[in-house]
Motif scaffolding. Structure first.
Motif, PDB file in Angstrom:
ATOM      1  N   ARG A  42       0.861  -1.182   0.000  1.00 41.63           N
ATOM      2  CA  ARG A  42       0.000   0.000   0.000  1.00 41.63           C
ATOM      3  C   ARG A  42       0.897   1.230   0.000  1.00 41.63           C
ATOM      4  NH1 ARG A  42      -3.044  -0.376   4.607  1.00 41.63           N
ATOM      5  NH2 ARG A  42      -1.546   0.890   5.762  1.00 41.63           N
ATOM      6  N   SER A  43       0.731   2.088  -0.994  1.00 44.60           N
ATOM      7  CA  SER A  43       1.572   3.277  -1.127  1.00 44.60           C
ATOM      8  C   SER A  43       1.109   4.380  -0.187  1.00 44.60           C
ATOM      9  CB  SER A  43       1.540   3.791  -2.567  1.00 44.60           C
ATOM     10  OG  SER A  43       1.986   2.809  -3.465  1.00 44.60           O
ATOM     11  N   ILE A  44       1.995   5.332   0.046  1.00 43.69           N
ATOM     12  CA  ILE A  44       1.658   6.472   0.904  1.00 43.69           C
ATOM     13  C   ILE A  44       0.684   7.409   0.214  1.00 43.69           C
ATOM     14  CG2 ILE A  44       3.828   6.366   2.163  1.00 43.69           C
ATOM     15  CD1 ILE A  44       4.803   8.730   0.438  1.00 43.69           C
ATOM     16  N   ILE A  45       0.431   7.217  -1.075  1.00 43.98           N
ATOM     17  CA  ILE A  45      -0.538   8.065  -1.783  1.00 43.98           C
ATOM     18  C   ILE A  45      -1.955   7.524  -1.654  1.00 43.98           C
ATOM     19  CG2 ILE A  45       1.194   8.811  -3.450  1.00 43.98           C
ATOM     20  CD1 ILE A  45      -0.121   6.892  -5.477  1.00 43.98           C
ATOM     21  N   ASP A  46      -2.115   6.285  -1.164  1.00 44.23           N
ATOM     22  CA  ASP A  46      -3.448   5.704  -1.028  1.00 44.23           C
ATOM     23  C   ASP A  46      -4.260   6.499  -0.010  1.00 44.23           C
ATOM     24  OD1 ASP A  46      -5.092   3.172  -1.738  1.00 44.23           O
ATOM     25  OD2 ASP A  46      -5.252   3.310   0.439  1.00 44.23           O
ATOM     26  N   ASP A  47      -5.556   6.625  -0.256  1.00 44.29           N
ATOM     27  CA  ASP A  47      -6.411   7.434   0.614  1.00 44.29           C
ATOM     28  C   ASP A  47      -6.434   6.926   2.053  1.00 44.29           C
ATOM     29  OD1 ASP A  47      -7.090   9.176  -1.415  1.00 44.29           O
ATOM     30  OD2 ASP A  47      -8.866   8.033  -2.012  1.00 44.29           O
ATOM     31  N   SER A  48      -6.154   5.643   2.256  1.00 45.47           N
ATOM     32  CA  SER A  48      -6.189   5.083   3.612  1.00 45.47           C
ATOM     33  C   SER A  48      -4.841   5.150   4.319  1.00 45.47           C
ATOM     34  CB  SER A  48      -6.646   3.621   3.555  1.00 45.47           C
ATOM     35  OG  SER A  48      -5.734   2.835   2.803  1.00 45.47           O
ATOM     36  N   SER A  49      -3.834   5.739   3.674  1.00 46.84           N
ATOM     37  CA  SER A  49      -2.482   5.768   4.236  1.00 46.84           C
ATOM     38  C   SER A  49      -2.269   6.993   5.126  1.00 46.84           C
ATOM     39  CB  SER A  49      -1.454   5.763   3.110  1.00 46.84           C
ATOM     40  OG  SER A  49      -0.150   5.900   3.621  1.00 46.84           O
ATOM     41  N   ASN A  50      -1.587   6.780   6.255  1.00 50.64           N
ATOM     42  CA  ASN A  50      -1.173   7.858   7.158  1.00 50.64           C
ATOM     43  C   ASN A  50       0.238   7.570   7.650  1.00 50.64           C
ATOM     44  OD1 ASN A  50      -3.645   9.681   7.720  1.00 50.64           O
ATOM     45  ND2 ASN A  50      -4.456   7.608   7.923  1.00 50.64           N
ATOM     46  N   VAL A  51       1.088   8.581   7.590  1.00 49.35           N
ATOM     47  CA  VAL A  51       2.489   8.414   7.972  1.00 49.35           C
ATOM     48  C   VAL A  51       2.886   9.551   8.913  1.00 49.35           C
ATOM     49  CG1 VAL A  51       4.869   8.194   7.161  1.00 49.35           C
ATOM     50  CG2 VAL A  51       2.981   7.376   5.726  1.00 49.35           C
ATOM     51  N   SER A  52       3.516   9.187  10.022  1.00 49.99           N
ATOM     52  CA  SER A  52       4.084  10.208  10.902  1.00 49.99           C
ATOM     53  C   SER A  52       5.363  10.725  10.265  1.00 49.99           C
ATOM     54  CB  SER A  52       4.386   9.614  12.282  1.00 49.99           C
ATOM     55  OG  SER A  52       3.189   9.301  12.952  1.00 49.99           O
ATOM     56  N   ALA A  53       5.398  12.048   9.984  1.00 50.47           N
ATOM     57  CA  ALA A  53       6.517  12.637   9.252  1.00 50.47           C
ATOM     58  C   ALA A  53       7.151  13.765  10.058  1.00 50.47           C
ATOM     59  CB  ALA A  53       6.036  13.145   7.900  1.00 50.47           C
ATOM     60  N   MET A  54       8.245  14.284   9.485  1.00 47.82           N
ATOM     61  CA  MET A  54       8.989  15.333  10.177  1.00 47.82           C
ATOM     62  C   MET A  54       9.635  16.245   9.137  1.00 47.82           C
ATOM     63  SD  MET A  54      12.152  14.820  12.847  1.00 47.82           S
ATOM     64  CE  MET A  54      13.236  14.177  11.574  1.00 47.82           C
ATOM     65  N   VAL A  55       9.611  17.552   9.411  1.00 52.26           N
ATOM     66  CA  VAL A  55      10.331  18.512   8.579  1.00 52.26           C
ATOM     67  C   VAL A  55      11.782  18.545   9.051  1.00 52.26           C
ATOM     68  CG1 VAL A  55      10.452  20.893   7.770  1.00 52.26           C
ATOM     69  CG2 VAL A  55       8.243  19.881   8.289  1.00 52.26           C
ATOM     70  N   THR A  56      12.706  18.316   8.148  1.00 50.06           N
ATOM     71  CA  THR A  56      14.108  18.208   8.572  1.00 50.06           C
ATOM     72  C   THR A  56      14.690  19.532   9.055  1.00 50.06           C
ATOM     73  OG1 THR A  56      14.871  18.592   6.295  1.00 50.06           O
ATOM     74  CG2 THR A  56      14.513  16.308   6.966  1.00 50.06           C
ATOM     75  N   THR A  57      14.153  20.653   8.579  1.00 53.86           N
ATOM     76  CA  THR A  57      14.725  21.955   8.945  1.00 53.86           C
ATOM     77  C   THR A  57      14.389  22.357  10.373  1.00 53.86           C
ATOM     78  OG1 THR A  57      12.792  23.008   7.933  1.00 53.86           O
ATOM     79  CG2 THR A  57      14.777  22.794   6.577  1.00 53.86           C
ATOM     80  N   THR A  58      13.236  21.888  10.876  1.00 60.40           N
ATOM     81  CA  THR A  58      12.815  22.283  12.223  1.00 60.40           C
ATOM     82  C   THR A  58      12.592  21.104  13.151  1.00 60.40           C
ATOM     83  OG1 THR A  58      10.458  22.234  11.660  1.00 60.40           O
ATOM     84  CG2 THR A  58      11.648  24.305  11.263  1.00 60.40           C
ATOM     85  N   GLN A  59      12.553  19.882  12.566  1.00 59.12           N
ATOM     86  CA  GLN A  59      12.277  18.659  13.316  1.00 59.12           C
ATOM     87  C   GLN A  59      10.868  18.636  13.909  1.00 59.12           C
ATOM     88  OE1 GLN A  59      15.370  16.749  15.334  1.00 59.12           O
ATOM     89  NE2 GLN A  59      16.575  17.244  13.548  1.00 59.12           N
ATOM     90  N   ASP A  60       9.977  19.442  13.342  1.00 52.01           N
ATOM     91  CA  ASP A  60       8.579  19.421  13.762  1.00 52.01           C
ATOM     92  C   ASP A  60       7.871  18.209  13.146  1.00 52.01           C
ATOM     93  OD1 ASP A  60       8.506  21.779  15.335  1.00 52.01           O
ATOM     94  OD2 ASP A  60       8.457  22.993  13.487  1.00 52.01           O
ATOM     95  N   ASN A  61       7.038  17.562  13.967  1.00 50.46           N
ATOM     96  CA  ASN A  61       6.316  16.373  13.520  1.00 50.46           C
ATOM     97  C   ASN A  61       4.907  16.732  13.059  1.00 50.46           C
ATOM     98  OD1 ASN A  61       8.173  14.019  14.244  1.00 50.46           O
ATOM     99  ND2 ASN A  61       8.102  15.129  16.192  1.00 50.46           N
ATOM    100  N   PHE A  62       4.405  15.970  12.129  1.00 47.26           N
ATOM    101  CA  PHE A  62       3.034  16.163  11.645  1.00 47.26           C
ATOM    102  C   PHE A  62       2.600  14.882  10.932  1.00 47.26           C
ATOM    103  CE2 PHE A  62       6.018  17.778   8.570  1.00 47.26           C
ATOM    104  CZ  PHE A  62       5.570  17.307   7.345  1.00 47.26           C
TER     105      PHE A  62
END
Length: 290
Positions: free
Chosen positions: A176-196
């Protein structure tokens, strides 16, 4: 008694020709026998045989010319067929070279991707099936439990994250790809290390080539368009630090506490042929993202 009318019988043409032939041959023989070089016989021969000879010569020349034309045409057709065969062979060779070059480029990308994440053990796999539509939001690869694959293993390709294995058999696995409507991934911006949170969005991908994100806490407004986004260290199922894409747009939410926006993924989700499966599984016992 009925009277009868005298009818003139017409002499058949063949007899006339035969008579003329006998006369001509006799004249020739007489001329040769008596060694006559001039006079009326030569004149008769000149009137009769010279035109015949000219006609025969012209006929021979025409036949020779036609034969040459047919021979030239045959040579041209044979040469044309030879050139067509050579062209077909060259086109086949060119297509083979292009295909090999394309495959070589894919393998080069996989090699570079493998080098990019050296701490993970990986196995290469080929895509053998996909769901309907243009996008590889769910697809099947030709590796399974016989190759050590398990549910929950991460899949990468191109320059970063593709998705996660959701089902596996002896010689296949479903992704299942991260583009699938049912996909959710915990991510981070590398410049600030903020999670979303990054969510699949086929509609946004189809229209603008992006996926969406939400719940970004950027109180100091340091996150900008173009910042890299990777999988977060707090992700339950995705290994840390795998590149997802780059911030494409960002805007504050109505609560003025969080921000939402879009990300341009680094993987070409319209053209996936080969992938790498990370054999390590990140499993903390939680299930916040999938």
């Amino acid at each position: 008694m009925k009277g009868f009318r005298n009818k003139k019988k017409a002499i058949p043409t063949k007899y006339i020709l035969l008579t003329l032939t006998i006369v001509c041959v006799s004249a020739i023989l007489l001329s040769l026998t008596l060694n006559i070089t001039g006079g009326p016989l030569n004149s008769v021969a000149g009137y009769i045989f010279v035109p015949m000879q000219r006609g025969i010569n012209n006929l021979g020349q025409n036949i020779s010319a036609k034969a040459n034309d047919f021979r030239t045409l045959g040579e041209v057709l044979a040469e044309n067929e030879k050139l067509k065969q050579q062209n077909d062979e060259l086109m086949t060779q060119l297509n083979t070279i292009m295909l090999e070059g394309y495959e070589l480029e894919n393998y080069r990308e996989l090699f570079e991707l493998d080098e990019k994440y050296p701490s993970y053990e990986k196995v290469a796999a080929n895509v053998i099936a996909k769901d309907s539509g243009n996008w590889f939001h769910t697809f099947t690869i030709d590796r399974g439990t016989d190759n050590g694959l398990k549910v929950g293993m991460n899949v990468i390709a191109g320059s970063g994250l593709v998705g996660i294995i959701t089902d596996v058999g002896p010689n296949y696995a479903k992704v299942r790809s991260i583009i699938d409507d049912s996909s959710n991934v915990s991510a981070m911006v590398t410049t600030t290390q903020d999670n979303f949170n990054v969510s699949g969005d086929l509609e946004a991908l189809s229209s603008d080539g992006v996926i969406t994100f939400s719940e970004l806490r950027d109180t100091e407004n340091k996150v900008s368009v173009g910042d890299p986004v990777v999988t977060s260290y707090v992700s339950d199922q995705y290994q840390q630090g795998i590149l997802i894409g780059y911030i494409a747009s960002i805007e504050p939410n109505a609560n003025n506490l969080t921000k939402s926006g879009t990300i341009t993924p680094v993987v070409d989700f319209e053209h996936i042929q080969e992938v790498l499966v990370i054999l390590d599984i990140k499993n903390t016992g939680k299930n916040n993202d999938n």
